[in-house]
Design an enzyme around this catalytic site. Sequence first.
Site, PDB file in Angstrom:
ATOM      1  CE1 TYR A   1       3.468   3.878   1.825  1.00 49.15           C
ATOM      2  CE2 TYR A   1       3.911   6.209   2.184  1.00 49.15           C
ATOM      3  CZ  TYR A   1       4.136   5.041   1.469  1.00 49.15           C
ATOM      4  OH  TYR A   1       5.017   5.040   0.423  1.00 49.15           O
TER       5      TYR A   1
ATOM      6  NE  ARG B   1       5.616  16.580   0.466  1.00 53.80           N
ATOM      7  CZ  ARG B   1       5.581  15.435  -0.211  1.00 53.80           C
ATOM      8  NH1 ARG B   1       4.968  15.370  -1.393  1.00 53.80           N
ATOM      9  NH2 ARG B   1       6.133  14.354   0.277  1.00 53.80           N
TER      10      ARG B   1
ATOM     11  CG  ASN C   1       8.352  11.731   1.573  1.00 53.61           C
ATOM     12  OD1 ASN C   1       7.550  12.403   2.218  1.00 53.61           O
ATOM     13  ND2 ASN C   1       8.022  11.171   0.410  1.00 53.61           N
TER      14      ASN C   1
ATOM     15  CB  VAL D   1      -0.911  -0.020   1.246  1.00 52.59           C
ATOM     16  CG1 VAL D   1      -1.753   1.244   1.319  1.00 52.59           C
ATOM     17  CG2 VAL D   1      -1.796  -1.272   1.216  1.00 52.59           C
ATOM     18  CB  SER D   2       2.055   3.247  -2.640  1.00 58.58           C
ATOM     19  OG  SER D   2       0.946   3.627  -3.425  1.00 58.58           O
TER      20      SER D   2
HETATM   21  P1  NAI Z   1       1.779   1.952  -6.515  1.00 59.02           P
HETATM   22  O1  NAI Z   1       0.676   2.009  -5.523  1.00 59.02           O
HETATM   23  O2  NAI Z   1       1.521   2.434  -7.885  1.00 59.02           O
HETATM   24  O3  NAI Z   1       2.374   0.479  -6.585  1.00 59.02           O
HETATM   25  C1  NAI Z   1       2.356  -0.407  -5.495  1.00 59.02           C
HETATM   26  C2  NAI Z   1       1.970  -1.767  -6.001  1.00 59.02           C
HETATM   27  O4  NAI Z   1       1.910  -2.667  -4.888  1.00 59.02           O
HETATM   28  C3  NAI Z   1       0.590  -1.798  -6.675  1.00 59.02           C
HETATM   29  O5  NAI Z   1       0.679  -2.276  -7.997  1.00 59.02           O
HETATM   30  C4  NAI Z   1      -0.231  -2.698  -5.795  1.00 59.02           C
HETATM   31  O6  NAI Z   1      -1.155  -3.506  -6.515  1.00 59.02           O
HETATM   32  C5  NAI Z   1       0.827  -3.547  -5.110  1.00 59.02           C
HETATM   33  N1  NAI Z   1       0.320  -4.100  -3.858  1.00 59.02           N
HETATM   34  C6  NAI Z   1      -0.491  -3.512  -2.938  1.00 59.02           C
HETATM   35  N2  NAI Z   1      -0.832  -4.380  -1.984  1.00 59.02           N
HETATM   36  C7  NAI Z   1      -0.229  -5.545  -2.288  1.00 59.02           C
HETATM   37  C8  NAI Z   1      -0.221  -6.830  -1.695  1.00 59.02           C
HETATM   38  N3  NAI Z   1      -0.903  -7.095  -0.570  1.00 59.02           N
HETATM   39  N4  NAI Z   1       0.503  -7.800  -2.276  1.00 59.02           N
HETATM   40  C9  NAI Z   1       1.200  -7.557  -3.418  1.00 59.02           C
HETATM   41  N5  NAI Z   1       1.214  -6.381  -4.045  1.00 59.02           N
HETATM   42  C10 NAI Z   1       0.501  -5.384  -3.489  1.00 59.02           C
HETATM   43  O7  NAI Z   1       2.994   2.780  -5.867  1.00 59.02           O
HETATM   44  P2  NAI Z   1       4.308   3.331  -6.576  1.00 59.02           P
HETATM   45  O8  NAI Z   1       4.203   4.794  -6.684  1.00 59.02           O
HETATM   46  O9  NAI Z   1       4.630   2.537  -7.759  1.00 59.02           O
HETATM   47  O10 NAI Z   1       5.379   3.046  -5.437  1.00 59.02           O
HETATM   48  C11 NAI Z   1       6.106   1.839  -5.417  1.00 59.02           C
HETATM   49  C12 NAI Z   1       6.754   1.693  -4.029  1.00 59.02           C
HETATM   50  O11 NAI Z   1       7.569   2.829  -3.767  1.00 59.02           O
HETATM   51  C13 NAI Z   1       5.731   1.604  -2.903  1.00 59.02           C
HETATM   52  O12 NAI Z   1       6.218   0.704  -1.931  1.00 59.02           O
HETATM   53  C14 NAI Z   1       5.713   2.998  -2.338  1.00 59.02           C
HETATM   54  O13 NAI Z   1       5.381   2.992  -0.953  1.00 59.02           O
HETATM   55  C15 NAI Z   1       7.156   3.432  -2.559  1.00 59.02           C
HETATM   56  N6  NAI Z   1       7.275   4.873  -2.687  1.00 59.02           N
HETATM   57  C16 NAI Z   1       6.840   5.509  -3.826  1.00 59.02           C
HETATM   58  C17 NAI Z   1       6.968   6.866  -3.938  1.00 59.02           C
HETATM   59  C18 NAI Z   1       6.590   7.603  -5.188  1.00 59.02           C
HETATM   60  O14 NAI Z   1       6.767   8.815  -5.216  1.00 59.02           O
HETATM   61  N7  NAI Z   1       6.090   6.942  -6.243  1.00 59.02           N
HETATM   62  C19 NAI Z   1       7.517   7.690  -2.831  1.00 59.02           C
HETATM   63  C20 NAI Z   1       7.915   6.906  -1.687  1.00 59.02           C
HETATM   64  C21 NAI Z   1       7.818   5.561  -1.633  1.00 59.02           C
HETATM   65  C1  15L Z   2       4.918   8.251  -1.122  1.00 61.45           C
HETATM   66  O1  15L Z   2       5.432   7.552  -0.253  1.00 61.45           O
HETATM   67  C2  15L Z   2       3.832   7.736  -1.971  1.00 61.45           C
HETATM   68  O2  15L Z   2       3.989   6.365  -2.266  1.00 61.45           O
HETATM   69  C3  15L Z   2       3.661   8.514  -3.263  1.00 61.45           C
HETATM   70  O3  15L Z   2       2.416   8.182  -3.841  1.00 61.45           O
HETATM   71  C4  15L Z   2       3.728  10.013  -2.993  1.00 61.45           C
HETATM   72  O4  15L Z   2       2.676  10.396  -2.155  1.00 61.45           O
HETATM   73  C5  15L Z   2       5.049  10.333  -2.335  1.00 61.45           C
HETATM   74  O5  15L Z   2       5.261   9.550  -1.173  1.00 61.45           O
HETATM   75  C6  15L Z   2       5.171  11.810  -1.927  1.00 61.45           C
HETATM   76  O6  15L Z   2       5.376  12.065  -0.738  1.00 61.45           O
HETATM   77  O7  15L Z   2       5.086  12.653  -2.812  1.00 61.45           O
END
Ligand code: NAI
Ligand code: 15L
Length: 275
Positions: free
Chosen positions: A146, A184, A122, A84-85
């Site tokens: 989270y 931000r 972050n 969960v993101s």
């Molecule tokens: P996203 O939400 O698009 O991708 C996360 C994926 O994890 C989704 O495809 C979802 O189906 C899968 N997922 C959720 N619950 C699950 C479960 N129980 N079992 C297996 N898969 C599951 O998020 P995004 O943006 O691609 O981020 C990827 C990673 O990076 C996440 O862990 C997020 O917390 C972290 N992150 C991302 C940031 C960003 O700016 N995109 C910033 C900080 C951290």
């Molecule tokens: C995160 O951790 C989230 O996964 C992403 O969706 C954004 O919210 C990012 O941080 C952010 O702080 O911009």
Amino acid sequence: MAQTSTSERQTFNRILLTGAAGGLGKVLRERIQLFTEVLRLSDICDMPAATGPHEEVVTCDLADKAAVDRLVEGCDAILHFGGVSTEHAFEAILGANICGVFHLYEAARRHNVKRVIFASSNHVIGFYKQSERLDARSPRRPDSYYGLSKAFGEDMATFYFDRYGVETVSIRIGSSFPEPQNRRMLDSWLSYDDLVQLIERGLYAENVGHTLVYGASANKNVWWDNRYAEHLAYHPKDSSEPWRAAIEAQPALAEGDPLRIYQGGAFVAAGPFEG
Ligand code: NAI
Ligand code: 15L
């Protein structure tokens, strides 16, 4: 690691990417191929089928311990991007992020995986003000359930290194999107190219133990000091400056808006989640 080598470095035999159906996962599917003979792609959601023998696609819920154990078998490195993101009720985060990261490390131990790249966030330090400057030793100030789950994941990484020698690079990602979207993100933005550079450094640097690195591009205002991750030799190439004029033309934020005060932005004001 495989004995085969590219002109520059050895490739891995099989890298596992969790969260492969997500925003970053889709980008990494294209970009990580270079580092591995086989890329095993996993998510709880459906994904496009494997495009050849260099890909394996496995649907898996991180909350399912036995399934995660099978998922990790045969892999020599893991990019843990699944879960969960964004902010949700604690119960929604528990299975995917908290149990999930335990299942992943336990499987890594059992199957002798030596290196994990953990997508932290972050939001582990989101309650700091944007005027404050942090390094990897700054006490955490999670801004959400989270963010707490990511803090737990970082501690899991420290424990599995100290106890079992599984090495991790935790990337406290700022905001990784095609471009910064608001004021931000002018400070927190991490370009996809810089993310891939961080992952490459995280995979190939030696003796990382558990290294914590902030994931931001070379933006004009820097909140985070990576002095304790210098051994990764991460040198961001991109900057949010080309978007500054357009973003500063957006309507001004109210004085008390968390987006202009806190490093975690709006996450500090989510919840409570009752009923
Ligand atoms: P996203 O939400 O698009 O991708 C996360 C994926 O994890 C989704 O495809 C979802 O189906 C899968 N997922 C959720 N619950 C699950 C479960 N129980 N079992 C297996 N898969 C599951 O998020 P995004 O943006 O691609 O981020 C990827 C990673 O990076 C996440 O862990 C997020 O917390 C972290 N992150 C991302 C940031 C960003 O700016 N995109 C910033 C900080 C951290
Ligand atoms: C995160 O951790 C989230 O996964 C992403 O969706 C954004 O919210 C990012 O941080 C952010 O702080 O911009």
